[in-house]
Design an enzyme around this catalytic site. Structure first.
Site, PDB file in Angstrom:
ATOM      1  N   CYS A  81     -72.093  -8.983  -4.018  1.00 49.19           N
ATOM      2  CA  CYS A  81     -71.717 -10.138  -3.204  1.00 49.19           C
ATOM      3  C   CYS A  81     -72.573 -10.214  -1.928  1.00 49.19           C
ATOM      4  CB  CYS A  81     -70.222 -10.092  -2.928  1.00 49.19           C
ATOM      5  SG  CYS A  81     -69.527 -11.720  -2.671  1.00 49.19           S
ATOM      6  N   HIS A 176     -67.282  -8.667  -7.667  1.00 44.76           N
ATOM      7  CA  HIS A 176     -66.755  -7.413  -7.112  1.00 44.76           C
ATOM      8  C   HIS A 176     -66.212  -6.497  -8.204  1.00 44.76           C
ATOM      9  CE1 HIS A 176     -66.894  -8.398  -2.787  1.00 44.76           C
ATOM     10  NE2 HIS A 176     -66.792  -9.634  -3.225  1.00 44.76           N
ATOM     11  N   GLU A 178     -65.782  -3.408  -8.052  1.00 44.41           N
ATOM     12  CA  GLU A 178     -64.952  -2.360  -7.434  1.00 44.41           C
ATOM     13  C   GLU A 178     -63.505  -2.820  -7.308  1.00 44.41           C
ATOM     14  OE1 GLU A 178     -67.020  -4.293  -5.968  1.00 44.41           O
ATOM     15  OE2 GLU A 178     -66.180  -4.987  -4.069  1.00 44.41           O
TER      16      GLU A 178
END
Ligand code: GLN
Length: 198
Positions: A81, A176, A178
């Site tokens: 990002c 994302h 994560e």
């Protein structure tokens, strides 16, 4: 092979999520705020957050020049990002004076998704990571508008907009992993780090 020692750029953004994910993958992880910390790692994750802030703080903290040198020397990096924005050679919709580290031959547009859909989830085919689709969480993410001859697109949305790219040891993604618990991008990054230092 010894454990990879990698850094997460910890100036701003979702640092903790990346640290936790990398630890799950058995890496030794160091939050990087100062040049001395950066000098001790073999790879760097640049998290999501606000790219204009990461840019400013990286200059204030004396990290911009060492990070650019490391990119030129082939250090593996993963940007998600805002991190993708930082790794792009060219950005559109930047704030005045905003700079990137560069390294990936792409044009990236910040905040590319309209207001209503600025955050959403999508299932993405990423052939480089295997058959299982990637569950991708987008949060005010950028898109790759142009993929230059030195970069390779790894994934696109159904409408064709590119959201993951790679060039040499640099990997940049609009979303994302994560957050959705997707580990394969981080593993790919760690494999690059291990391949270099091992
Ligand atoms: N819009 C942010 C930027 O320009 C990126 C958003 C994010 O990293 N989740 O940096």
């Amino acid at each position: 092979m010894s454990r990879s020692r990698v850094g997460v750029l910890a100036l701003q953004g979702d640092v903790r999520e990346h640290v936790a994910l990398l630890q799950r993958l058995d890496a030794e992880v160091v939050p990087v705020r100062r040049p001395e910390q950066f000098a001790a790692v073999d790879g760097l994750v640049i998290p999501g957050g606000e790219s204009s802030v990461i840019d400013k703080l990286s200059r204030i903290f004396g990290l911009r020049a060492p990070i650019r040198d490391a990119i030129a020397e082939g250090m593996p990096m993963l940007g998600t990002c805002a991190g993708l924005i930082m790794l792009a050679d060219t950005i559109t919709d930047a704030i005045d004076g905003q700079q990137t580290f560069g390294g990936i031959d792409v044009v990236v547009r910040r905040n590319a998704f309209g207001r209503q859909v600025e955050s959403f989830e999508a299932s993405l085919d990423v052939p480089a990571l295997g058959a299982e689709p990637v569950r991708a969480t987008f949060i005010r993410g950028p898109v790759v508008e142009t993929v230059g001859p030195d970069a390779t697109a790894l994934a696109a949305l159904d409408d064709g907009r590119v959201v993951a790219v790679e060039q040499g040891n640099l990997l940049g993604i609009s979303f994302h992993p994560e957050i959705s618990g997707e580990t394969r991008f981080h593993q790919r990054f760690l494999d690059r780090v291990g391949g270099r230092s091992g």
